[in-house]
Write a protein that holds these residues in place. Structure first.
Motif, PDB file in Angstrom:
ATOM      1  N   SER A   1       5.925   4.168   3.482  1.00  0.00           N
ATOM      2  CA  SER A   1       4.789   3.349   3.051  1.00  0.00           C
ATOM      3  C   SER A   1       5.030   1.870   3.332  1.00  0.00           C
ATOM      4  O   SER A   1       4.121   1.136   3.704  1.00  0.00           O
ATOM      5  N   ILE A   2       6.271   1.423   3.111  1.00  0.00           N
ATOM      6  CA  ILE A   2       6.634   0.033   3.398  1.00  0.00           C
ATOM      7  C   ILE A   2       7.414   0.014   4.703  1.00  0.00           C
ATOM      8  O   ILE A   2       8.450   0.673   4.832  1.00  0.00           O
ATOM      9  N   TYR A   3       6.899  -0.733   5.678  1.00  0.00           N
ATOM     10  CA  TYR A   3       7.538  -0.786   6.995  1.00  0.00           C
ATOM     11  C   TYR A   3       7.127  -2.081   7.698  1.00  0.00           C
ATOM     12  O   TYR A   3       6.284  -2.837   7.207  1.00  0.00           O
TER      13      TYR A   3
ATOM     14  N   LEU B   1       0.835  -1.198   0.000  1.00  0.00           N
ATOM     15  CA  LEU B   1       0.000   0.000   0.000  1.00  0.00           C
ATOM     16  C   LEU B   1       0.877   1.258   0.000  1.00  0.00           C
ATOM     17  O   LEU B   1       1.949   1.269   0.609  1.00  0.00           O
ATOM     18  N   ASP B   2       0.398   2.312  -0.670  1.00  0.00           N
ATOM     19  CA  ASP B   2       1.122   3.582  -0.640  1.00  0.00           C
ATOM     20  C   ASP B   2       0.669   4.416   0.556  1.00  0.00           C
ATOM     21  O   ASP B   2      -0.110   3.944   1.400  1.00  0.00           O
ATOM     22  N   LYS B   3       1.122   5.652   0.628  1.00  0.00           N
ATOM     23  CA  LYS B   3       0.800   6.522   1.767  1.00  0.00           C
ATOM     24  C   LYS B   3      -0.694   6.782   1.902  1.00  0.00           C
ATOM     25  O   LYS B   3      -1.188   7.074   2.989  1.00  0.00           O
ATOM     26  N   ASP B   4      -1.411   6.676   0.780  1.00  0.00           N
ATOM     27  CA  ASP B   4      -2.859   6.905   0.793  1.00  0.00           C
ATOM     28  C   ASP B   4      -3.653   5.624   1.008  1.00  0.00           C
ATOM     29  O   ASP B   4      -4.868   5.600   0.787  1.00  0.00           O
ATOM     30  N   GLU B   5      -2.943   4.536   1.404  1.00  0.00           N
ATOM     31  CA  GLU B   5      -3.569   3.238   1.655  1.00  0.00           C
ATOM     32  C   GLU B   5      -4.174   2.622   0.388  1.00  0.00           C
ATOM     33  O   GLU B   5      -5.096   1.818   0.467  1.00  0.00           O
ATOM     34  N   LYS B   6      -3.650   2.995  -0.767  1.00  0.00           N
ATOM     35  CA  LYS B   6      -4.098   2.402  -2.024  1.00  0.00           C
ATOM     36  C   LYS B   6      -3.114   1.324  -2.457  1.00  0.00           C
ATOM     37  O   LYS B   6      -1.899   1.461  -2.256  1.00  0.00           O
TER      38      LYS B   6
ATOM     39  N   ASP C   1       9.590   6.846   2.092  1.00  0.00           N
ATOM     40  CA  ASP C   1       8.480   7.694   2.543  1.00  0.00           C
ATOM     41  C   ASP C   1       7.616   7.031   3.619  1.00  0.00           C
ATOM     42  O   ASP C   1       6.588   7.564   4.032  1.00  0.00           O
TER      43      ASP C   1
ATOM     44  N   LEU D   1       9.215   3.861  -1.664  1.00  0.00           N
ATOM     45  CA  LEU D   1       8.143   3.558  -0.719  1.00  0.00           C
ATOM     46  C   LEU D   1       8.678   3.282   0.690  1.00  0.00           C
ATOM     47  O   LEU D   1       8.008   3.568   1.682  1.00  0.00           O
TER      48      LEU D   1
END
Length: 298
Positions: A247-249, A224-229, A245, A242
């Motif tokens: 998004s991936i963790y 998922l990206d920062k916008d949960e898409k 920023d 990603l």
């Protein structure tokens, strides 16, 4: 019996749309890491077993590698032994390793084999100790907690990493029209058993087998990206962005790194797919839609 023509035509259309994918992947090896909800929900367990059987029947060569963390934790709790983790990795002393072997090599592995066979397949279960399959070495884990003044090597017991893979037994099973089901337990040069992350084992086996696809079933919709898409397709550069920023963790990091290593090691594509969706494996293999994220070399 009244024939429902519309329903029959819909089924025929689905089958004909799947034909190009069947032709494309016939004879190809597809390594599937099986875990998460797909392993504990009865309906999902049965849909997974049917998917694997169908893949084999239409000429593909599925190889299943499975986890079993929740099942290990449940048995340890029954035995009155506390589960301890260091940065997501289970601390595995000798007693815990006995439980790991019992659960992964016995209970979980044999349940998967039985389900596949019930649905018309011919599955054979094995651990990395069988046929000299997985050579392991002790994982050297370095802790970097904020309170430490310097990095510290932490002993987390019988936790290993893959040193090498000998695929002779898998090759023999595949050529004999069997479906290998592999528990991620390796053996070191000292004869000790090691518990290895199932994602890592699946990735390394996919590399050595020169698999067409590596599929990692998870309890998320994909990356998922920062916008949960959902990010439908990514490359190494996308992954670096990603991660940077945020998004991936967490638990997704080792999965995405494993998938990247696999494609850089020769696997054509890797997929992180939503194992909570019924028939997720077939949707990924036989349709253009997919249910997760595709990882490509470039």
């Amino acid at each position: 019996m009244t024939l429902d023509v519309t329903s029959a035509m819909n089924i025929a259309q689905v089958l004909t749309e799947a034909l190009p994918y069947i032709q494309r992947f016939s004879g190809k090896t597809i390594v599937i890491k099986y875990g998460g909800n797909a392993m504990v929900d009865d309906a999902l367990k049965n849909s997974f077993a049917r998917d694997v059987v169908l893949m084999k029947l239409v000429g593909m060569n599925p190889v299943v590698v499975h986890g079993g963390g929740p099942q290990i934790g449940a048995l340890l709790k029954k035995l009155g032994k506390e589960s301890r983790f260091v940065e997501g990795m289970r601390v595995t002393d000798s007693e815990t390793m006995d439980v790991v072997e019992m659960v992964l090599g016995g209970q979980v592995n044999k349940e998967i084999v039985s389900l596949i066979n019930q649905h018309g397949g011919s599955a054979v279960g094995l651990t990395g100790k069988d046929g000299d399959l997985i050579h392991a070495r002790k994982l050297q884990f370095t802790g970097n907690a904020p309170e430490m003044t310097a990095s510290e090597i932490i002993d987390i017991g019988h936790v290993g990493e893959v040193a090498s893979i000998n695929t002779a037994v898998v090759d023999m099973l595949v050529s004999g029209n069997f479906i290998p089901v592999i528990a991620p337990i390796g053996v070191g040069e000292d004869g000790q058993s090691y518990n290895i992350n199932a994602d890592l084992v699946a990735g390394k086996i996919a590399e050595v087998l020169e698999a067409e696809k590596l599929m990692l079933l998870t309890n998320t919709a994909g990356v998922l990206d920062k916008d949960e898409k959902i990010v439908s397709g990514i490359t190494k550069k996308d992954v670096e962005r990603l991660i940077a920023d945020g998004s991936i963790y967490g638990g997704m990091l080792p999965k995405i790194r494993c998938a990247l290593e696999a494609v850089q090691g020769g696997v054509n594509t890797a997929h992180i797919i939503d194992g909570r969706v019924a028939h997720a494996v077939l949707l990924e293999v036989l349709t253009n839609q997919g249910v997760g994220t595709l990882i490509r070399r470039s």
